[in-house]
Design a protein around this motif. Sequence first.
Motif, PDB file in Angstrom:
ATOM      1  N   UNK A 160      -1.701  23.008   4.488  1.00 51.20           N
ATOM      2  CA  UNK A 160      -0.318  23.253   4.879  1.00 51.20           C
ATOM      3  C   UNK A 160       0.624  22.951   3.733  1.00 51.20           C
ATOM      4  N   UNK A 161       1.652  23.780   3.573  1.00 50.72           N
ATOM      5  CA  UNK A 161       2.763  23.495   2.672  1.00 50.72           C
ATOM      6  C   UNK A 161       3.870  22.901   3.529  1.00 50.72           C
ATOM      7  N   UNK A 162       4.400  21.773   3.092  1.00 55.16           N
ATOM      8  CA  UNK A 162       5.421  21.064   3.863  1.00 55.16           C
ATOM      9  C   UNK A 162       6.614  20.774   2.966  1.00 55.16           C
ATOM     10  N   UNK A 163       7.792  21.091   3.447  1.00 58.02           N
ATOM     11  CA  UNK A 163       9.042  20.701   2.798  1.00 58.02           C
ATOM     12  C   UNK A 163       9.724  19.756   3.772  1.00 58.02           C
ATOM     13  N   UNK A 164       9.929  18.504   3.349  1.00 55.70           N
ATOM     14  CA  UNK A 164      10.489  17.526   4.286  1.00 55.70           C
ATOM     15  C   UNK A 164      11.267  16.436   3.547  1.00 55.70           C
ATOM     16  N   UNK A 165      11.869  15.579   4.336  1.00 48.29           N
ATOM     17  CA  UNK A 165      12.563  14.397   3.808  1.00 48.29           C
ATOM     18  C   UNK A 165      11.596  13.223   3.834  1.00 48.29           C
ATOM     19  N   UNK A 166      11.968  12.146   3.161  1.00 48.25           N
ATOM     20  CA  UNK A 166      11.122  10.948   3.122  1.00 48.25           C
ATOM     21  C   UNK A 166      10.800  10.441   4.527  1.00 48.25           C
ATOM     22  N   UNK A 170       8.386  18.279  -1.591  1.00 50.75           N
ATOM     23  CA  UNK A 170       7.356  19.279  -1.348  1.00 50.75           C
ATOM     24  C   UNK A 170       6.004  18.584  -1.254  1.00 50.75           C
ATOM     25  N   UNK A 171       5.253  18.915  -0.215  1.00 53.23           N
ATOM     26  CA  UNK A 171       3.929  18.319  -0.009  1.00 53.23           C
ATOM     27  C   UNK A 171       2.904  19.419   0.212  1.00 53.23           C
ATOM     28  N   UNK A 172       1.686  19.113  -0.164  1.00 54.64           N
ATOM     29  CA  UNK A 172       0.551  19.936   0.194  1.00 54.64           C
ATOM     30  C   UNK A 172      -0.370  19.037   0.994  1.00 54.64           C
ATOM     31  N   UNK A 173      -0.646  19.409   2.238  1.00 55.77           N
ATOM     32  CA  UNK A 173      -1.475  18.607   3.134  1.00 55.77           C
ATOM     33  C   UNK A 173      -2.789  19.346   3.346  1.00 55.77           C
ATOM     34  N   UNK A 207       1.955  14.918  -3.077  1.00 53.92           N
ATOM     35  CA  UNK A 207       3.395  15.059  -3.295  1.00 53.92           C
ATOM     36  C   UNK A 207       3.573  15.856  -4.575  1.00 53.92           C
ATOM     37  N   UNK A 208       4.232  16.979  -4.443  1.00 47.21           N
ATOM     38  CA  UNK A 208       4.413  17.889  -5.561  1.00 47.21           C
ATOM     39  C   UNK A 208       5.760  17.660  -6.227  1.00 47.21           C
ATOM     40  N   UNK A 209       5.905  18.082  -7.473  1.00 46.29           N
ATOM     41  CA  UNK A 209       7.218  17.983  -8.116  1.00 46.29           C
ATOM     42  C   UNK A 209       8.266  18.753  -7.317  1.00 46.29           C
ATOM     43  N   UNK A 210       9.506  18.369  -7.441  1.00 46.60           N
ATOM     44  CA  UNK A 210      10.602  19.016  -6.710  1.00 46.60           C
ATOM     45  C   UNK A 210      10.567  20.525  -6.915  1.00 46.60           C
ATOM     46  N   UNK A 211      10.702  21.258  -5.837  1.00 41.26           N
ATOM     47  CA  UNK A 211      10.754  22.711  -5.820  1.00 41.26           C
ATOM     48  C   UNK A 211       9.450  23.374  -6.279  1.00 41.26           C
TER      49      UNK A 211
END
Length: 96
Positions: A39-45, A2-5, A70-74
């Motif tokens: 933006x909230x982003x859910x992605x792979x490495x 989970x990312x916050x951009x 980079x946010x904690x998982x979920x």
Amino acid sequence: MDLLVTYDVETTTPAGERRLRKVAKICEGYGHRVQKSVFEVVCRDADKVKLVAAIEAVIDPARDSVRIYRLPAMALDDVEHLGRPRAMDPRGPFVI
């Protein structure tokens, strides 16, 4: 992951306005806009690597600022939200 951009692109020139539109378009390809420059982003490495490379190719590092948290998982599943309802589920279907 989970990312916050977030980004702040200098727009006092036409070139800056173009960079802003390009950064927004890149982010739209990876996540959901939750505010004008957030933006909230859910992605792979691997997707994060591509996202960073695409943004780096567009911005002017002397004038623009992009932060990727980079946010904690979920973490995006546990957001306290006030105001207008959340338009998108960050883990829901993503159509470009």
